[in-house]
Design a protein around this motif. Sequence first.
Motif, PDB file in Angstrom:
ATOM      1  N   ASN A 166      -3.110 -13.331  26.966  1.00 22.39           N
ATOM      2  CA  ASN A 166      -2.060 -12.560  27.515  1.00 22.39           C
ATOM      3  C   ASN A 166      -2.432 -11.122  27.031  1.00 22.39           C
ATOM      4  O   ASN A 166      -2.135 -10.725  25.923  1.00 22.39           O
ATOM      5  N   ASN A 167      -3.013 -10.223  28.276  1.00 25.66           N
ATOM      6  CA  ASN A 167      -3.195  -8.825  27.824  1.00 25.66           C
ATOM      7  C   ASN A 167      -3.489  -8.149  29.016  1.00 25.66           C
ATOM      8  O   ASN A 167      -3.487  -8.449  30.027  1.00 25.66           O
ATOM      9  N   PHE A 168      -3.961  -6.754  29.073  1.00 23.84           N
ATOM     10  CA  PHE A 168      -3.722  -5.972  30.116  1.00 23.84           C
ATOM     11  C   PHE A 168      -4.750  -6.467  31.090  1.00 23.84           C
ATOM     12  O   PHE A 168      -4.439  -6.448  32.411  1.00 23.84           O
ATOM     13  N   MET A 169      -6.065  -6.529  30.539  1.00 20.60           N
ATOM     14  CA  MET A 169      -7.071  -6.658  31.703  1.00 20.60           C
ATOM     15  C   MET A 169      -6.921  -8.148  32.431  1.00 20.60           C
ATOM     16  O   MET A 169      -7.215  -8.155  33.522  1.00 20.60           O
ATOM     17  N   ASN A 170      -6.565  -9.285  31.789  1.00 21.50           N
ATOM     18  CA  ASN A 170      -6.316 -10.433  32.194  1.00 21.50           C
ATOM     19  C   ASN A 170      -5.080 -10.410  33.132  1.00 21.50           C
ATOM     20  O   ASN A 170      -5.210 -10.936  34.262  1.00 21.50           O
ATOM     21  N   GLY A 171      -4.074  -9.503  32.706  1.00 22.43           N
ATOM     22  CA  GLY A 171      -2.915  -9.009  33.669  1.00 22.43           C
ATOM     23  C   GLY A 171      -3.299  -8.530  35.083  1.00 22.43           C
ATOM     24  O   GLY A 171      -2.843  -8.825  36.053  1.00 22.43           O
ATOM     25  N   LEU A 172      -4.385  -7.746  34.805  1.00 24.10           N
ATOM     26  CA  LEU A 172      -4.733  -6.971  35.929  1.00 24.10           C
ATOM     27  C   LEU A 172      -5.486  -7.643  37.009  1.00 24.10           C
ATOM     28  O   LEU A 172      -5.361  -7.694  38.263  1.00 24.10           O
ATOM     29  N   GLY A 173      -6.028  -8.821  36.408  1.00 24.03           N
ATOM     30  CA  GLY A 173      -6.870  -9.675  37.360  1.00 24.03           C
ATOM     31  C   GLY A 173      -5.958 -10.888  37.601  1.00 24.03           C
ATOM     32  O   GLY A 173      -6.523 -11.615  38.319  1.00 24.03           O
ATOM     33  N   LEU A 174      -4.847 -10.977  37.434  1.00 25.16           N
ATOM     34  CA  LEU A 174      -3.920 -11.930  37.712  1.00 25.16           C
ATOM     35  C   LEU A 174      -4.319 -13.027  36.926  1.00 25.16           C
ATOM     36  O   LEU A 174      -4.085 -14.391  37.629  1.00 25.16           O
ATOM     37  N   LYS A 175      -4.819 -13.267  36.068  1.00 25.85           N
ATOM     38  CA  LYS A 175      -5.415 -14.452  35.177  1.00 25.85           C
ATOM     39  C   LYS A 175      -4.710 -14.759  33.850  1.00 25.85           C
ATOM     40  O   LYS A 175      -4.955 -15.855  33.382  1.00 25.85           O
ATOM     41  N   ALA A 176      -3.804 -13.830  33.398  1.00 28.64           N
ATOM     42  CA  ALA A 176      -3.338 -14.125  32.222  1.00 28.64           C
ATOM     43  C   ALA A 176      -2.631 -15.515  32.059  1.00 28.64           C
ATOM     44  O   ALA A 176      -1.712 -15.750  32.870  1.00 28.64           O
ATOM     45  N   ASN A 177      -2.784 -15.999  30.882  1.00 30.55           N
ATOM     46  CA  ASN A 177      -2.150 -17.470  30.582  1.00 30.55           C
ATOM     47  C   ASN A 177      -2.517 -18.523  31.697  1.00 30.55           C
ATOM     48  O   ASN A 177      -2.049 -19.699  31.825  1.00 30.55           O
ATOM     49  N   ARG A 178      -3.685 -18.351  32.227  1.00 28.81           N
ATOM     50  CA  ARG A 178      -4.319 -19.309  33.246  1.00 28.81           C
ATOM     51  C   ARG A 178      -5.633 -19.868  32.712  1.00 28.81           C
ATOM     52  O   ARG A 178      -6.056 -19.266  31.842  1.00 28.81           O
ATOM     53  N   TYR A 179      -5.790 -21.096  33.076  1.00 27.08           N
ATOM     54  CA  TYR A 179      -6.878 -21.845  32.747  1.00 27.08           C
ATOM     55  C   TYR A 179      -8.223 -21.197  33.251  1.00 27.08           C
ATOM     56  O   TYR A 179      -8.397 -21.087  34.338  1.00 27.08           O
ATOM     57  N   ALA A 180      -9.205 -21.016  32.295  1.00 27.10           N
ATOM     58  CA  ALA A 180     -10.411 -20.406  33.128  1.00 27.10           C
ATOM     59  C   ALA A 180     -11.199 -21.652  33.055  1.00 27.10           C
ATOM     60  O   ALA A 180     -12.229 -21.549  34.021  1.00 27.10           O
ATOM     61  N   MET A 181     -11.387 -22.739  32.227  1.00 24.27           N
ATOM     62  CA  MET A 181     -12.324 -23.699  32.350  1.00 24.27           C
ATOM     63  C   MET A 181     -11.999 -24.827  31.610  1.00 24.27           C
ATOM     64  O   MET A 181     -11.108 -24.700  30.583  1.00 24.27           O
ATOM     65  N   GLU A 182     -12.280 -26.176  32.005  1.00 24.39           N
ATOM     66  CA  GLU A 182     -12.197 -27.187  31.338  1.00 24.39           C
ATOM     67  C   GLU A 182     -13.722 -27.935  31.363  1.00 24.39           C
ATOM     68  O   GLU A 182     -14.312 -28.280  32.309  1.00 24.39           O
ATOM     69  N   TYR A 183     -13.787 -28.404  30.297  1.00 24.68           N
ATOM     70  CA  TYR A 183     -15.216 -29.247  30.328  1.00 24.68           C
ATOM     71  C   TYR A 183     -15.129 -30.498  29.284  1.00 24.68           C
ATOM     72  O   TYR A 183     -14.425 -30.402  28.173  1.00 24.68           O
ATOM     73  N   ARG A 184     -15.988 -31.327  29.534  1.00 20.09           N
ATOM     74  CA  ARG A 184     -15.963 -32.557  28.686  1.00 20.09           C
ATOM     75  C   ARG A 184     -17.243 -33.067  28.326  1.00 20.09           C
ATOM     76  O   ARG A 184     -18.355 -33.005  29.131  1.00 20.09           O
ATOM     77  N   VAL A 185     -17.244 -33.285  26.855  1.00 18.90           N
ATOM     78  CA  VAL A 185     -18.683 -34.004  26.368  1.00 18.90           C
ATOM     79  C   VAL A 185     -18.352 -35.415  26.009  1.00 18.90           C
ATOM     80  O   VAL A 185     -17.666 -35.555  25.099  1.00 18.90           O
ATOM     81  N   LEU A 186     -18.974 -36.363  26.843  1.00 12.12           N
ATOM     82  CA  LEU A 186     -18.887 -37.731  26.254  1.00 12.12           C
ATOM     83  C   LEU A 186     -20.053 -38.172  25.373  1.00 12.12           C
ATOM     84  O   LEU A 186     -21.291 -38.097  25.819  1.00 12.12           O
TER      85      LEU A 186
END
Length: 208
Positions: free
Chosen positions: A176-196
């Motif tokens: 939650n910060n200004f730049m992420n809020g400006l991009g409408l991305k604050a508190n959203r998942y950017a990536m999920e990855y799994r290592v098996l």
Amino acid sequence: MSSWNFIGIIAWIIVIALLIFVVFNIRNRHLKVLVVEKGKITWTTILTDLLEIIVVILAVSGLLYTSLFTKVDLTNKNEVAVTYKYDPLIVQTTGDGQGYYVKIDKKESNSSTDVYQYWLNNSTYTVSSQNATVSDATLPFTVSGLHLDWPMKKIKKLDAKYQNAYVITVQAKYKNNFMNGLGLKANRYAMEYRVLRVPARSFINVEK
């Protein structure tokens, strides 16, 4: 939705309002010159039009770039928060009694992407190789194409605890910060990855 994203919403409202203002401003100025003053469109008028249009294009482009086209930097702790989760894999057996932890279903795969199937707590999970990789514990721990500060001390402990048979789930969430809020991305998942993580390649069942 995080309240920080209202920064982006307000920014888009301002840009849309600016676009409407520019359209009506250009129209009114042209009508004033042609109808009221009975004059001709001059280079000054055209340059003013171009300047206003350029300002709108730059504003829209900036917001689009911030919202859609910026790539997440997983090493930037000011931008994202990265968490790691560890779950032991459940062994499965083939018809001839061979044990395995991960199945690669070639029927569901294509030339560029494999489909991995694995088991946790008697539940079946399926993931694409675009969002996961298989890590052979007989080799040094590496994950190509994903730049992260891997917690190697924790991984070594879990190798011993789970006998090299577990899945690492990595999640990156925008802060939650200004730049992420400006991009409408604050508190959203950017990536999920799994290592098996498997003890050896022999614990992978390739089903054709």
